[in-house]
Write an enzyme that holds these catalytic residues in place. Structure first.
Site, PDB file in Angstrom:
ATOM      1  CB  CYS A 141       0.971   5.163  11.945  1.00  0.00           C
ATOM      2  SG  CYS A 141       1.375   6.823  11.514  1.00  0.00           S
TER       3      CYS A 141
ATOM      4  CB  CYS B 238       7.178  -5.880   8.130  1.00  0.00           C
ATOM      5  SG  CYS B 238       8.582  -5.167   9.023  1.00  0.00           S
TER       6      CYS B 238
ATOM      7  CB  CYS C 205       2.895   7.191   3.869  1.00  0.00           C
ATOM      8  SG  CYS C 205       3.402   5.865   4.968  1.00  0.00           S
TER       9      CYS C 205
ATOM     10  CG  LEU D 215      13.048   5.099  21.712  1.00  0.00           C
ATOM     11  CD1 LEU D 215      14.239   4.207  21.436  1.00  0.00           C
ATOM     12  CD2 LEU D 215      13.528   6.463  22.208  1.00  0.00           C
TER      13      LEU D 215
ATOM     14  CB  CYS E  78       6.588  -3.839  15.825  1.00  0.00           C
ATOM     15  SG  CYS E  78       8.286  -3.472  15.326  1.00  0.00           S
TER      16      CYS E  78
ATOM     17  CB  CYS F 249       3.111  -2.912  13.440  1.00  0.00           C
ATOM     18  SG  CYS F 249       3.125  -2.436  11.698  1.00  0.00           S
TER      19      CYS F 249
ATOM     20  CD  GLU G 293      -2.840  -1.160   2.393  1.00  0.00           C
ATOM     21  OE1 GLU G 293      -4.035  -1.332   2.194  1.00  0.00           O
ATOM     22  OE2 GLU G 293      -2.372  -1.028   3.533  1.00  0.00           O
TER      23      GLU G 293
HETATM   24  N1  SAH Z   1       9.454  -0.285   9.790  1.00  0.00           N
HETATM   25  C1  SAH Z   1       9.608   1.121   9.916  1.00  0.00           C
HETATM   26  C2  SAH Z   1       8.587   1.962   9.147  1.00  0.00           C
HETATM   27  C3  SAH Z   1       7.140   1.540   9.151  1.00  0.00           C
HETATM   28  S1  SAH Z   1       6.059   2.009  10.420  1.00  0.00           S
HETATM   29  C4  SAH Z   1       9.598   1.503  11.370  1.00  0.00           C
HETATM   30  O1  SAH Z   1       9.373   0.637  12.206  1.00  0.00           O
HETATM   31  O2  SAH Z   1       9.875   2.662  11.688  1.00  0.00           O
HETATM   32  C5  SAH Z   1       5.934   3.741  10.573  1.00  0.00           C
HETATM   33  C6  SAH Z   1       5.617   4.144  12.014  1.00  0.00           C
HETATM   34  O3  SAH Z   1       4.292   3.742  12.427  1.00  0.00           O
HETATM   35  C7  SAH Z   1       6.589   3.492  12.995  1.00  0.00           C
HETATM   36  O4  SAH Z   1       7.011   4.405  13.958  1.00  0.00           O
HETATM   37  C8  SAH Z   1       5.706   2.436  13.603  1.00  0.00           C
HETATM   38  O5  SAH Z   1       6.214   2.014  14.835  1.00  0.00           O
HETATM   39  C9  SAH Z   1       4.382   3.148  13.703  1.00  0.00           C
HETATM   40  N2  SAH Z   1       3.259   2.231  13.935  1.00  0.00           N
HETATM   41  C10 SAH Z   1       3.198   0.919  13.629  1.00  0.00           C
HETATM   42  N3  SAH Z   1       1.999   0.411  13.999  1.00  0.00           N
HETATM   43  C11 SAH Z   1       1.294   1.422  14.535  1.00  0.00           C
HETATM   44  C12 SAH Z   1      -0.039   1.529  15.054  1.00  0.00           C
HETATM   45  N4  SAH Z   1      -0.860   0.476  15.067  1.00  0.00           N
HETATM   46  N5  SAH Z   1      -0.440   2.716  15.490  1.00  0.00           N
HETATM   47  C13 SAH Z   1       0.381   3.799  15.430  1.00  0.00           C
HETATM   48  N6  SAH Z   1       1.630   3.763  14.938  1.00  0.00           N
HETATM   49  C14 SAH Z   1       2.091   2.583  14.491  1.00  0.00           C
END
Ligand code: SAH
Length: 372
Positions: A346, A116, A109, A227, A120, A123, A96
């Site tokens: 996000c 991935c 974006c 972080l 995390c 996510c 996407e």
């Molecule tokens: N893999 C990279 C970029 C993708 S995510 C990274 O980890 O930075 C972009 C941002 O969205 C990251 O800071 C991620 O931690 C955040 N993110 C992921 N899932 C989320 C969620 N459910 N709600 C809010 N932010 C989220």
């Protein structure tokens, strides 16, 4: 039977590579710049219409080159103007991209991988597993496609560009695909291509420390780091790559990046999860990590997705957390949620991914070990 030469997708080539390509066709390097003007400034995919190029050169290009972008599977529009496109990688794979218009800028974006492998906890993309890296052409093709779709009939994209900012915050971990991402960054910044300032291109990483050092040798785009926790015990749970590259090591790499490359600041992303990482004491611990450093914190209200037990911190808790940081002298902002009604916010991006990591390794946590 005629054997046709394989075609080269020009969107995957940085300027030196394109110069080499036109040299193989017997043309001078300035032809590459002319070609880039058509491809990037005018978003023109058809070599036949590039009327100031010699006919013979155009014929060679038609035979041996393409300007090929990912195919659109579907599009969703949010009430707030955000637009999300589902794009085809190949077969049943999809990823996407999200367009976020604001009064003074328009951010795209983009994704760097199909799925991935980093797992995390908060996510949606992680739930899909990992399939493959996007190619440079597929990464560049997202910005090209958005400009083309959004600029409509604008003849000169140099003057009225649809996309002003690019963030690598879609699906995937860009630093796990640095080989394809680095040339894409070059193309975003190249004056003959998208000509974006390095401040308007942001790479977000979950913290692949060795690759941050490699990026520092290679590019000078803005760096954002996910972080999400002020201590290793909690970050190990939320961002499992932390078990391999703990916070102290990660911060060291961040300070190195800004010393080497741009002398500005790193943005730390911090997703606000109710009862998990949103206590005032955690804000103070975070402030201690970042005190007197060129750092700013972007608090992201958690965006829920089906199947998660996590919840977004209530607005007063988020504001209290921000105020604790500000009181301790750390610059902090709250990211405005955009496009959540179409699952474009996000962490809500989830294309169609056939997970190869889980299939291969049995569990995604072991996938992280395999990446390191
Ligand atoms: N893999 C990279 C970029 C993708 S995510 C990274 O980890 O930075 C972009 C941002 O969205 C990251 O800071 C991620 O931690 C955040 N993110 C992921 N899932 C989320 C969620 N459910 N709600 C809010 N932010 C989220």
């Amino acid at each position: 039977m005629s054997v046709s030469a394989p075609t080269t997708n020009l969107l995957g080539l940085s300027r030196p590579e394109l110069e080499r390509f036109v040299a193989t066709l017997g043309s001078k390097p300035f032809r590459a710049r002319q070609l880039m003007h058509w491809v990037y400034k005018r978003a023109e995919p058809s070599f036949e219409r590039m009327t100031d190029l010699a006919k013979s050169f155009r014929a060679q290009l038609c035979a041996q080159a393409t300007v090929q972008v990912p195919e659109i599977i579907s599009e969703h529009r949010s009430a707030d103007g955000t637009r999300k496109w589902l794009l085809r990688a190949d077969g049943s794979q999809a990823f996407e991209m999200v367009y976020i218009p604001e009064p003074d800028r328009a951010t795209l974006c983009i994704s760097s991988q199909v799925g991935c492998a980093l797992d995390c906890a908060f996510c949606a993309t992680a739930r899909q597993g990992f399939n493959r890296n996007l190619t440079t052409a597929e990464i560049v093709g997202q910005v090209w496609l958005a400009n083309r779709l959004l600029a409509g009939t604008v003849a000169d994209l140099a003057r009225e560009r649809a996309v002003t900012n690019v963030v690598l915050m879609g699906m995937g971990e860009p630093l796990a695909n640095l080989r394809n991402v680095a040339p894409a960054l070059d193309i975003f910044l190249d004056d003959y291509a998208f000509d974006l300032s390095r401040r308007r291109v942001t790479l977000s990483t979950s913290g692949l420390v060795p690759q941050i050092y490699r990026l520092a040798e290679r590019s000078n785009v803005a760096l954002a780091v996910s972080l999400h926790a002020p201590d290793d015990a909690l970050r190990n749970e939320l961002v499992p790559i932390n078990r391999i590259h703990p916070i102290a090591e990660l911060l060291q790499a961040c300070w190195h990046y800004i010393d080497e490359r741009n002398g500005r600041s790193v943005t730390f992303e911090y997703v606000m999860l109710e009862g998990v990482n949103d206590a005032p004491a955690q804000a103070r611990a975070l402030a201690r990590l970042l005190a007197n450093r060129p750092a700013k914190v972007n608090l992201i209200p958690f965006n829920p997705f089906p199947g998660t037990h996590l919840r977004r911190s209530p607005p007063p808790v988020i504001h209290r957390f921000r105020d604790e940081l500000l009181r301790a002298g750390v610059l902090a902002t709250v990211r405005r949620t955009r496009g959540d009604d179409i699952d474009a916010a996000c962490g809500q991006l989830a294309g169609r991914v056939i997970d190869r990591v889980t299939a291969r390794l049995g569990s995604r946590t072991s996938g992280i070990g395999a990446l390191a």
